[in-house]
Design a protein around this motif. Structure first.
Motif, mmCIF file in Angstrom:
data_model
loop_
_atom_site.group_PDB
_atom_site.id
_atom_site.type_symbol
_atom_site.label_atom_id
_atom_site.label_comp_id
_atom_site.label_asym_id
_atom_site.label_seq_id
_atom_site.Cartn_x
_atom_site.Cartn_y
_atom_site.Cartn_z
ATOM 1 N N GLN A 1 0.821 -1.208 0.000
ATOM 2 C CA GLN A 1 0.000 0.000 0.000
ATOM 3 C C GLN A 1 0.856 1.259 0.000
ATOM 4 N N SER A 2 2.029 1.199 0.626
ATOM 5 C CA SER A 2 2.900 2.380 0.651
ATOM 6 C C SER A 2 3.427 2.709 -0.739
ATOM 7 N N VAL A 3 3.507 1.701 -1.595
ATOM 8 C CA VAL A 3 4.026 1.898 -2.951
ATOM 9 C C VAL A 3 2.900 2.245 -3.931
ATOM 10 N N GLN A 4 1.798 1.510 -3.839
ATOM 11 C CA GLN A 4 0.732 1.665 -4.824
ATOM 12 C C GLN A 4 -0.508 2.371 -4.283
ATOM 13 N N GLY A 5 -0.540 2.664 -2.989
ATOM 14 C CA GLY A 5 -1.660 3.380 -2.410
ATOM 15 C C GLY A 5 -2.848 2.511 -2.053
ATOM 16 N N ARG A 6 -2.819 1.248 -2.470
ATOM 17 C CA ARG A 6 -3.908 0.314 -2.196
ATOM 18 C C ARG A 6 -3.393 -1.094 -2.470
ATOM 19 N N ILE A 7 -4.223 -2.087 -2.195
ATOM 20 C CA ILE A 7 -3.858 -3.466 -2.487
ATOM 21 C C ILE A 7 -4.305 -3.793 -3.911
ATOM 22 N N THR A 8 -3.354 -4.033 -4.766
ATOM 23 C CA THR A 8 -3.629 -4.318 -6.173
ATOM 24 C C THR A 8 -3.407 -5.803 -6.459
ATOM 25 N N PRO A 9 -3.908 -6.302 -7.584
ATOM 26 C CA PRO A 9 -3.613 -7.692 -7.957
ATOM 27 C C PRO A 9 -2.114 -7.956 -8.043
ATOM 28 N N ARG B 1 -8.847 -1.871 -1.163
ATOM 29 C CA ARG B 1 -8.833 -2.334 -2.547
ATOM 30 C C ARG B 1 -9.088 -1.200 -3.519
ATOM 31 N N HIS B 2 -9.273 -0.020 -2.988
ATOM 32 C CA HIS B 2 -9.459 1.180 -3.804
ATOM 33 C C HIS B 2 -8.589 2.283 -3.217
ATOM 34 N N GLY B 3 -8.341 3.319 -3.977
ATOM 35 C CA GLY B 3 -7.484 4.399 -3.512
ATOM 36 C C GLY B 3 -8.128 5.207 -2.391
ATOM 37 N N VAL B 4 -7.304 5.757 -1.514
ATOM 38 C CA VAL B 4 -7.766 6.683 -0.485
ATOM 39 C C VAL B 4 -7.017 7.998 -0.675
ATOM 40 N N GLY B 5 -7.362 8.995 0.120
ATOM 41 C CA GLY B 5 -6.708 10.289 -0.003
ATOM 42 C C GLY B 5 -5.300 10.288 0.563
ATOM 43 N N ASP B 6 -4.595 11.391 0.329
ATOM 44 C CA ASP B 6 -3.284 11.546 0.968
ATOM 45 C C ASP B 6 -3.429 11.471 2.484
ATOM 46 N N ASP C 1 -16.099 6.028 3.186
ATOM 47 C CA ASP C 1 -14.977 5.379 2.483
ATOM 48 C C ASP C 1 -14.835 5.892 1.046
ATOM 49 N N GLU C 2 -15.002 7.197 0.891
ATOM 50 C CA GLU C 2 -14.830 7.835 -0.409
ATOM 51 C C GLU C 2 -13.798 8.952 -0.310
ATOM 52 N N VAL C 3 -13.293 9.365 -1.462
ATOM 53 C CA VAL C 3 -12.273 10.413 -1.534
ATOM 54 C C VAL C 3 -12.921 11.705 -2.015
#
Length: 219
Positions: free
Chosen positions: A23-31, A60-65, A97-99
């Motif tokens: 998550q620190s690299v991609q901002g979320r959990i990706t495949p 599993r989706h992006g969040v804010g800074d 849970d939205e940005v």
């Protein structure tokens, strides 16, 4: 990720911090992150996905800074947490849970989530920003916090360090310290009130090695 796995006698014990690192690299959990964890730990992607979807800290989706969590569990809700959450949803024009949309002039993004107990009931109602405490909040102070974050101003947690971004916080949770651990107080008067009362009255915890009175009398 290999460095994290090597910290543990059983490498798969490192899965949780490995997911935080992803998550620190991609901002979320990706495949891709799931596949990388699975390959290094020699387990199936399904096993990794099962863990990643169980814990709410993995997204599993992006969040804010800056990911703002409002405690809406019993005590915080009674003390004003529900009103804070409703006010922030209205102010940010988003749901749970939205940005929020990044406005012209904003330097950072903010997301919002209602969360369960933060174990900070003595400072209710409480916000967390990237898992750092903001104590004794009101709807007005919560709006001030998110506006300062959006503007890129330095914001300090009530009992902790200067707030860092989501990705920076995730790297710390992966086990790579950022040098801020000793910034700010870690406890406040409300947390220490019971200890002070015990000292004043000469109270102490029972000796765990002593036999219970009933057991001693039976002997």
């Amino acid at each position: 990720m290999r460095e994290i796995a090597a910290r543990y006698p059983e490498p798969r014990s490192g899965l949780l911090p490995m997911l935080h690192l992803a998550q620190s690299v991609q901002g979320r959990i990706t495949p891709e992150g799931i596949e990388a964890c699975a390959a290094i730990l020699d387990i199936s992607p399904a096993e990794v996905s099962g863990v990643a979807t169980f814990y709410t800290m993995y997204k599993r989706h992006g969040v804010g800074d800056y990911h703002v969590g409002v405690c809406t569990n019993t005590l915080c809700a009674v003390m004003g947490g529900d009103e804070i959450f409703a006010r922030l949803k209205e102010h940010l024009e988003i749901g749970n849970d939205e940005v929020a949309v990044q406005r012209q002039g904003d330097s950072r993004t903010v997301s919002l989530e209602h969360i369960e107990c933060n174990a900070a009931c003595d400072y209710a109602p409480v916000l967390m920003v990237n898992w750092e405490f903001m104590d004794n909040q009101t709807p007005e102070s919560a709006v001030q916090v998110v506006e300062a974050l959006r503007a890129g101003h330095e914001v300090r947690s009530t009992r902790g360090p200067r707030l860092c971004t989501w990705r920076e916080a995730e790297r710390v949770l992966a086990g790579f310290p950022d040098g801020r651990a000793d910034e700010g107080p870690t406890a406040g008067p409300a947390s220490l009130a019971g200890l002070e009362i015990a000292r004043e009255r000469g109270w102490s915890a029972p000796d765990p090695s002593a036999q219970p009175a009933q057991e001693a009398s039976d002997d």
